[in-house]
Design a protein around this motif. Structure first.
Motif, PDB file in Angstrom:
ATOM      1  N   VAL A 115     -72.598 -33.022  14.940  1.00  0.00           N
ATOM      2  CA  VAL A 115     -72.709 -32.028  13.868  1.00  0.00           C
ATOM      3  C   VAL A 115     -71.838 -32.395  12.663  1.00  0.00           C
ATOM      4  N   HIS A 116     -71.314 -33.609  12.667  1.00  0.00           N
ATOM      5  CA  HIS A 116     -70.368 -34.025  11.627  1.00  0.00           C
ATOM      6  C   HIS A 116     -70.906 -33.816  10.217  1.00  0.00           C
ATOM      7  N   ASP A 117     -72.067 -34.377   9.912  1.00  0.00           N
ATOM      8  CA  ASP A 117     -72.592 -34.308   8.550  1.00  0.00           C
ATOM      9  C   ASP A 117     -72.880 -32.876   8.131  1.00  0.00           C
ATOM     10  N   GLN A 118     -73.442 -32.094   9.040  1.00  0.00           N
ATOM     11  CA  GLN A 118     -73.728 -30.680   8.753  1.00  0.00           C
ATOM     12  C   GLN A 118     -72.424 -29.919   8.483  1.00  0.00           C
ATOM     13  N   TRP A 119     -71.414 -30.142   9.321  1.00  0.00           N
ATOM     14  CA  TRP A 119     -70.131 -29.472   9.171  1.00  0.00           C
ATOM     15  C   TRP A 119     -69.452 -29.859   7.852  1.00  0.00           C
ATOM     16  N   LEU A 120     -69.436 -31.154   7.542  1.00  0.00           N
ATOM     17  CA  LEU A 120     -68.785 -31.632   6.323  1.00  0.00           C
ATOM     18  C   LEU A 120     -69.434 -31.025   5.086  1.00  0.00           C
TER      19      LEU A 120
ATOM     20  N   MET B  80     -60.572 -38.148  22.462  1.00  0.00           N
ATOM     21  CA  MET B  80     -61.695 -37.255  22.736  1.00  0.00           C
ATOM     22  C   MET B  80     -62.905 -37.555  21.865  1.00  0.00           C
ATOM     23  N   GLY B  81     -62.754 -38.458  20.896  1.00  0.00           N
ATOM     24  CA  GLY B  81     -63.849 -38.773  19.994  1.00  0.00           C
ATOM     25  C   GLY B  81     -63.861 -37.843  18.811  1.00  0.00           C
ATOM     26  N   GLY B  82     -64.948 -37.843  18.085  1.00  0.00           N
ATOM     27  CA  GLY B  82     -65.070 -36.998  16.904  1.00  0.00           C
ATOM     28  C   GLY B  82     -64.263 -37.538  15.737  1.00  0.00           C
ATOM     29  N   THR B  83     -64.318 -36.807  14.652  1.00  0.00           N
ATOM     30  CA  THR B  83     -63.577 -37.132  13.438  1.00  0.00           C
ATOM     31  C   THR B  83     -62.693 -35.950  13.115  1.00  0.00           C
ATOM     32  N   THR B  84     -61.461 -36.231  12.693  1.00  0.00           N
ATOM     33  CA  THR B  84     -60.510 -35.161  12.422  1.00  0.00           C
ATOM     34  C   THR B  84     -60.229 -35.067  10.928  1.00  0.00           C
ATOM     35  N   TYR B  85     -60.207 -33.842  10.442  1.00  0.00           N
ATOM     36  CA  TYR B  85     -59.920 -33.544   9.043  1.00  0.00           C
ATOM     37  C   TYR B  85     -58.821 -32.504   8.960  1.00  0.00           C
ATOM     38  N   SER B  86     -58.118 -32.523   7.846  1.00  0.00           N
ATOM     39  CA  SER B  86     -57.131 -31.493   7.534  1.00  0.00           C
ATOM     40  C   SER B  86     -57.508 -30.896   6.187  1.00  0.00           C
ATOM     41  N   VAL B  87     -57.566 -29.575   6.134  1.00  0.00           N
ATOM     42  CA  VAL B  87     -57.785 -28.890   4.867  1.00  0.00           C
ATOM     43  C   VAL B  87     -56.520 -28.108   4.561  1.00  0.00           C
ATOM     44  N   GLN B  88     -55.965 -28.360   3.379  1.00  0.00           N
ATOM     45  CA  GLN B  88     -54.709 -27.742   2.979  1.00  0.00           C
ATOM     46  C   GLN B  88     -54.963 -26.792   1.819  1.00  0.00           C
TER      47      GLN B  88
ATOM     48  N   PHE C  40     -70.779 -23.853  14.795  1.00  0.00           N
ATOM     49  CA  PHE C  40     -70.307 -25.084  15.414  1.00  0.00           C
ATOM     50  C   PHE C  40     -69.649 -24.903  16.779  1.00  0.00           C
ATOM     51  N   ALA C  41     -69.422 -23.690  17.187  1.00  0.00           N
ATOM     52  CA  ALA C  41     -68.891 -23.293  18.495  1.00  0.00           C
ATOM     53  C   ALA C  41     -68.111 -24.368  19.235  1.00  0.00           C
ATOM     54  N   ASP C  42     -68.721 -24.943  20.258  1.00  0.00           N
ATOM     55  CA  ASP C  42     -68.027 -25.897  21.119  1.00  0.00           C
ATOM     56  C   ASP C  42     -68.027 -27.324  20.567  1.00  0.00           C
ATOM     57  N   LYS C  43     -68.468 -27.511  19.333  1.00  0.00           N
ATOM     58  CA  LYS C  43     -68.508 -28.841  18.719  1.00  0.00           C
ATOM     59  C   LYS C  43     -67.306 -29.093  17.813  1.00  0.00           C
ATOM     60  N   MET C  44     -66.390 -28.114  17.735  1.00  0.00           N
ATOM     61  CA  MET C  44     -65.209 -28.294  16.902  1.00  0.00           C
ATOM     62  C   MET C  44     -63.983 -27.709  17.591  1.00  0.00           C
TER      63      MET C  44
END
Length: 103
Positions: free
Chosen positions: A14-19, A50-58, A86-90
Motif C-alpha cells: 500500500v506504499h504508493d497509495q499511502w504516500l 520487518m520490511g516496508g518503508t519508514t517515514y517521519s512527518v514532523q 491502511f489498518a494492519d499495513k502500517m
C-alpha cells in the motif's frame, strides 16, 4: 517551538497509495486545523527487518498547549481515516520534541 513527530512504517503493498494520501490529503488536513505552522516529511534511510518503508512527518507548532488542543479536538478524527484505509499495513508511533537551538 514544539515538533510533533509521527514515524510510520508502511507495507510495500500500500506504499504508493499511502504516500499519495499523506501528501495530498492527510498532511494538508492536519495543517488546516490551524494548530501547526509547517510540516516536513522525510524518509528514514534504515532498512527495517520487518520490511516496508519508514517515514517521519514532523509538524511544527508554537507550544505544548497548542499540541494538546490538537489532541483533544482533532487527533482521533484524523487518525481514524488512516486506520480505516491502511489498518494492519502500517505501524506508527509519535514523539513530542522541543526545539532547544538551531545552528
Amino acid at each position: 517551538m514544539i515538533i510533533y513527530n509521527v514515524t510510520t512504517n508502511i507495507h510495500e503493498s500500500v506504499h504508493d497509495q499511502w504516500l499519495s494520501w499523506m501528501q495530498q490529503k492527510h498532511i494538508p488536513e492536519i495543517l488546516a486545523t490551524g494548530k501547526f505552522s509547517s510540516a516536513r516529511m522525510v524518509k528514514v534511510l534504515i532498512e527495517e527487518e520487518m520490511g516496508g518503508t519508514t517515514y517521519s512527518v514532523q509538524y511544527t507548532t508554537d507550544s505544548k498547549e497548542t499540541l494538546e488542543k490538537y489532541y483533544q479536538e482533532d487527533q482521533s478524527r484524523l487518525q481514524a481515516e488512516a486506520f480505516q484505509l491502511f489498518a494492519d499495513k502500517m505501524l506508527s508511533f509519535r514523539t513530542e520534541l522541543e526545539l532547544i537551538s538551531e545552528h
